[in-house]
Design a protein around this motif. Structure first.
Motif, PDB file in Angstrom:
ATOM      1  N   ALA A   1      97.409  -5.181 -14.000  1.00  0.00           N
ATOM      2  CA  ALA A   1      98.662  -5.186 -14.595  1.00  0.00           C
ATOM      3  C   ALA A   1      98.776  -4.056 -15.812  1.00  0.00           C
ATOM      4  CB  ALA A   1      98.927  -6.465 -15.057  1.00  0.00           C
ATOM      5  N   LEU A   2      97.858  -4.280 -16.611  1.00  0.00           N
ATOM      6  CA  LEU A   2      97.736  -3.487 -17.925  1.00  0.00           C
ATOM      7  C   LEU A   2      97.697  -2.088 -17.499  1.00  0.00           C
ATOM      8  CD1 LEU A   2      95.346  -5.296 -20.228  1.00  0.00           C
ATOM      9  CD2 LEU A   2      97.847  -5.153 -20.443  1.00  0.00           C
TER      10      LEU A   2
ATOM     11  N   MET B   1      98.648  -0.736 -14.588  1.00  0.00           N
ATOM     12  CA  MET B   1      99.781  -0.332 -13.897  1.00  0.00           C
ATOM     13  C   MET B   1     101.073  -0.048 -14.910  1.00  0.00           C
ATOM     14  SD  MET B   1      98.822   0.429 -10.905  1.00  0.00           S
ATOM     15  CE  MET B   1      97.596   1.133 -11.625  1.00  0.00           C
ATOM     16  N   ASN B   2     100.872  -0.814 -15.857  1.00  0.00           N
ATOM     17  CA  ASN B   2     102.167  -0.921 -17.019  1.00  0.00           C
ATOM     18  C   ASN B   2     102.078   0.474 -17.614  1.00  0.00           C
ATOM     19  OD1 ASN B   2     104.227  -2.285 -18.550  1.00  0.00           O
ATOM     20  ND2 ASN B   2     102.657  -1.945 -20.180  1.00  0.00           N
ATOM     21  N   SER B   3     100.564   0.840 -18.017  1.00  0.00           N
ATOM     22  CA  SER B   3     100.332   1.939 -18.743  1.00  0.00           C
ATOM     23  C   SER B   3     100.913   3.228 -17.878  1.00  0.00           C
ATOM     24  CB  SER B   3      99.022   2.310 -19.021  1.00  0.00           C
ATOM     25  OG  SER B   3      98.822   3.565 -19.582  1.00  0.00           O
ATOM     26  N   PHE B   4     100.684   3.346 -16.416  1.00  0.00           N
ATOM     27  CA  PHE B   4     101.144   4.203 -15.416  1.00  0.00           C
ATOM     28  C   PHE B   4     102.430   4.382 -15.591  1.00  0.00           C
ATOM     29  CE2 PHE B   4     102.362   5.776 -11.562  1.00  0.00           C
ATOM     30  CZ  PHE B   4     101.443   6.893 -11.187  1.00  0.00           C
ATOM     31  N   GLY B   5     103.203   3.290 -15.482  1.00  0.00           N
ATOM     32  CA  GLY B   5     104.568   3.244 -15.496  1.00  0.00           C
ATOM     33  C   GLY B   5     105.298   3.735 -16.574  1.00  0.00           C
ATOM     34  N   SER B   6     104.789   3.419 -17.613  1.00  0.00           N
ATOM     35  CA  SER B   6     105.087   3.779 -19.254  1.00  0.00           C
ATOM     36  C   SER B   6     105.035   5.222 -19.286  1.00  0.00           C
ATOM     37  CB  SER B   6     104.548   3.010 -20.322  1.00  0.00           C
ATOM     38  OG  SER B   6     104.635   1.665 -20.112  1.00  0.00           O
TER      39      SER B   6
ATOM     40  N   VAL C   1      86.713  -1.156  -8.919  1.00  0.00           N
ATOM     41  CA  VAL C   1      86.129  -1.542 -10.257  1.00  0.00           C
ATOM     42  C   VAL C   1      86.196  -0.294 -11.304  1.00  0.00           C
ATOM     43  CG1 VAL C   1      83.987  -2.491 -11.124  1.00  0.00           C
ATOM     44  CG2 VAL C   1      84.857  -3.633  -9.073  1.00  0.00           C
ATOM     45  N   GLN C   2      85.503   0.645 -10.444  1.00  0.00           N
ATOM     46  CA  GLN C   2      85.330   1.795 -11.265  1.00  0.00           C
ATOM     47  C   GLN C   2      86.596   2.511 -12.091  1.00  0.00           C
ATOM     48  OE1 GLN C   2      83.588   5.417  -9.369  1.00  0.00           O
ATOM     49  NE2 GLN C   2      82.230   5.725 -11.055  1.00  0.00           N
ATOM     50  N   ALA C   3      87.696   2.338 -11.245  1.00  0.00           N
ATOM     51  CA  ALA C   3      88.953   3.097 -11.820  1.00  0.00           C
ATOM     52  C   ALA C   3      89.334   2.000 -12.901  1.00  0.00           C
ATOM     53  CB  ALA C   3      89.985   2.850 -10.539  1.00  0.00           C
ATOM     54  N   ILE C   4      88.995   0.604 -12.659  1.00  0.00           N
ATOM     55  CA  ILE C   4      89.223  -0.149 -13.910  1.00  0.00           C
ATOM     56  C   ILE C   4      88.649  -0.134 -15.201  1.00  0.00           C
ATOM     57  CG2 ILE C   4      89.374  -2.659 -14.562  1.00  0.00           C
ATOM     58  CD1 ILE C   4      91.771  -2.460 -12.488  1.00  0.00           C
ATOM     59  N   LEU C   5      87.431   0.007 -14.864  1.00  0.00           N
ATOM     60  CA  LEU C   5      86.538   0.430 -15.707  1.00  0.00           C
ATOM     61  C   LEU C   5      86.836   1.743 -16.840  1.00  0.00           C
ATOM     62  CD1 LEU C   5      82.997  -0.607 -14.397  1.00  0.00           C
ATOM     63  CD2 LEU C   5      84.210  -1.925 -16.092  1.00  0.00           C
ATOM     64  N   ILE C   6      87.094   2.833 -16.044  1.00  0.00           N
ATOM     65  CA  ILE C   6      87.609   4.004 -16.804  1.00  0.00           C
ATOM     66  C   ILE C   6      88.920   3.857 -17.424  1.00  0.00           C
ATOM     67  CG2 ILE C   6      88.111   6.486 -16.110  1.00  0.00           C
ATOM     68  CD1 ILE C   6      86.052   6.357 -14.247  1.00  0.00           C
ATOM     69  N   GLY C   7      89.971   3.217 -16.658  1.00  0.00           N
ATOM     70  CA  GLY C   7      91.168   3.172 -17.376  1.00  0.00           C
ATOM     71  C   GLY C   7      91.218   2.369 -18.452  1.00  0.00           C
ATOM     72  N   LEU C   8      90.501   1.005 -18.576  1.00  0.00           N
ATOM     73  CA  LEU C   8      90.298   0.188 -19.613  1.00  0.00           C
ATOM     74  C   LEU C   8      89.778   1.108 -20.943  1.00  0.00           C
ATOM     75  CD1 LEU C   8      89.296  -3.194 -18.336  1.00  0.00           C
ATOM     76  CD2 LEU C   8      91.470  -2.358 -18.983  1.00  0.00           C
TER      77      LEU C   8
ATOM     78  N   ALA D   1      96.440   7.254 -19.483  1.00  0.00           N
ATOM     79  CA  ALA D   1      95.457   6.268 -19.042  1.00  0.00           C
ATOM     80  C   ALA D   1      95.673   5.559 -17.571  1.00  0.00           C
ATOM     81  CB  ALA D   1      95.034   5.156 -19.886  1.00  0.00           C
ATOM     82  N   GLY D   2      96.800   5.315 -17.261  1.00  0.00           N
ATOM     83  CA  GLY D   2      97.044   4.538 -16.098  1.00  0.00           C
ATOM     84  C   GLY D   2      97.202   5.572 -14.836  1.00  0.00           C
ATOM     85  N   VAL D   3      97.676   6.920 -15.194  1.00  0.00           N
ATOM     86  CA  VAL D   3      97.656   7.637 -14.074  1.00  0.00           C
ATOM     87  C   VAL D   3      96.177   8.342 -13.736  1.00  0.00           C
ATOM     88  CG1 VAL D   3      98.554  10.236 -13.722  1.00  0.00           C
ATOM     89  CG2 VAL D   3     100.004   8.628 -14.964  1.00  0.00           C
ATOM     90  N   LEU D   4      95.482   8.629 -14.839  1.00  0.00           N
ATOM     91  CA  LEU D   4      94.005   8.833 -14.690  1.00  0.00           C
ATOM     92  C   LEU D   4      93.214   7.747 -13.926  1.00  0.00           C
ATOM     93  CD1 LEU D   4      93.334  10.210 -18.113  1.00  0.00           C
ATOM     94  CD2 LEU D   4      93.550  11.542 -15.999  1.00  0.00           C
ATOM     95  N   ALA D   5      93.493   6.417 -14.192  1.00  0.00           N
ATOM     96  CA  ALA D   5      92.747   5.549 -13.412  1.00  0.00           C
ATOM     97  C   ALA D   5      93.267   5.538 -12.222  1.00  0.00           C
ATOM     98  CB  ALA D   5      93.262   4.269 -13.969  1.00  0.00           C
TER      99      ALA D   5
END
Length: 365
Positions: free
Chosen positions: A94-95, A97-102, A236-243, A253-257
């Protein structure tokens, strides 16, 4: 010639056959109509339920382990597994995806309000083969006269804005669907034994009793292999990199994840995303040396995490060709959004494995 009671003449063989065929067609038509109506009612929930089934199969070993520790109370074990999944998976998702949307929303607003700044292109862009000159001209116009450039591209930008807002809305829906599918998976795990018997009975009707057990084992192994070894590792890897990007304050950050997720499903190294980000961190001037070193270490660890996760999550036991998994992910994303990407990869790989198993000769032939 004998006559039937009441004086009616006996029916011929053709008449009896016609009557039976007509009766068969009517029954088949009614069954087909009922199936079509059921599909129309169930269609909006197909992706959610299929992903719930996948999650139930993948999480069943964890559910069984928890159930043993709570004295066989499968309902309580399901609740604990669902809560753990929401805490570990849903919150970071959710964090991001919120970054992606923002990020998408901010870009659209910046373009509409003429506040977006485009850096000047380097002279080396002109030397790019074939398209270098055109790219340099468009880039230079966007840098020197962004309002005029936006005005010239207005129809395309308007369409891009509408699609961007649609993407933001779909991301929110996808997160809610993911949470709902996890809850449904918990209900299915609580009745796992009944479901296993039902699936075995269905397979016995489809492929015969002698092959039902092998097909059931194949289906379970394929679902777990793809969901854990491909989709799970990529997620999991996308979540780790995104965080790491989110904590480090890296833009988009969300787009890159999301890009990392697609590349990881395609078995492309996540370092293709990590290395340009590291270049930005070291050259932007927004980070001190200590912060840049820490972010570099964390991003490299996250980018190489698949080398550790694959042995742990059984990724090397997948027999479906990777193009099948990738096509399933892309097709699922096109038809079902974020959740469809996971469902598509798993379902297409499962269909491929079952089809290849089905064309093999049955034992004893």
């Amino acid at each position: 010639m004998n006559s039937e009671p009441g004086g009616n003449p006996p029916q011929t063989d053709d008449a009896v056959l016609t009557s039976r065929l007509l009766d068969l067609f009517i029954r088949a038509g009614l069954i087909g109509l009922l199936a079509a109506l059921c599909y129309v009612v169930f269609a909006p929930f197909v992706t959610l339920v299929v992903w719930a089934l996948v999650l139930a199969v993948v999480l069943s070993p964890l559910h069984a382990s928890v159930a043993r520790r709570v004295r066989g109370r499968h309902g309580l074990a399901s609740i604990l597994v669902v809560l753990l999944g929401i805490l570990i998976l849903i919150v970071p998702t959710a964090l991001l995806m919120n970054s992606f949307g923002s990020s998408v929303k901010d870009l659209v607003e910046a373009v509409q309000q003429n506040t977006l700044q485009i850096p000047a292109p380097g002279e080396s862009v002109k030397g790019w083969p074939i398209v270098g000159g055109k790219i340099y001209a468009v880039w230079s116009k966007a840098h020197t006269d962004l309002p005029g450039f936006v005005q010239s591209m207005q129809p395309k930008i308007g369409e891009l804005a509408r699609k961007s807002l649609s993407i933001v809305a779909n991301i929110g829906i996808g997160v809610l669907q993911f949470m709902a599918s996890l809850i449904v998976a918990g209900i299915l795990m609580a009745h796992g034994e009944t479901g296993a018997r039902a699936s075995r009975a269905i397979l016995a009707r489809l492929v015969g009793s002698e092959r039902a057990d092998s097909f059931q084992r194949l289906s379970t192994a394929t679902i777990r292999g793809v969901a854990q070894g491909v989709v799970g590792i990529a997620f999991v890897q996308a979540i780790l990199i995104g965080l790491v990007l989110l904590v480090g304050g890296v833009p988009w950050a969300g787009v890159l994840a999301a890009i990392t997720l697609v590349l990881s499903i395609a078995q492309v190294p996540a370092l293709l995303v990590v290395i340009p980000v590291l270049a930005y961190i070291w050259t932007s001037g927004h980070y001190g040396t200590g912060a840049a070193v820490v972010l570099t270490i964390l991003l490299l660890l996250a980018g190489l995490a698949d080398n550790v996760l694959k042995p742990l999550m059984l990724g090397r036991g997948i027999e479906a060709p990777m193009p099948v998994v990738l096509l399933g992910a892309l097709g699922g994303m096109a038809s079902g959004g974020v959740l469809g990407m996971f469902v598509g990869a798993t379902v297409l790989a499962l269909g491929y494995q079952i089809f290849m198993k089905w064309v093999e000769p049955a034992p004893g032939r």
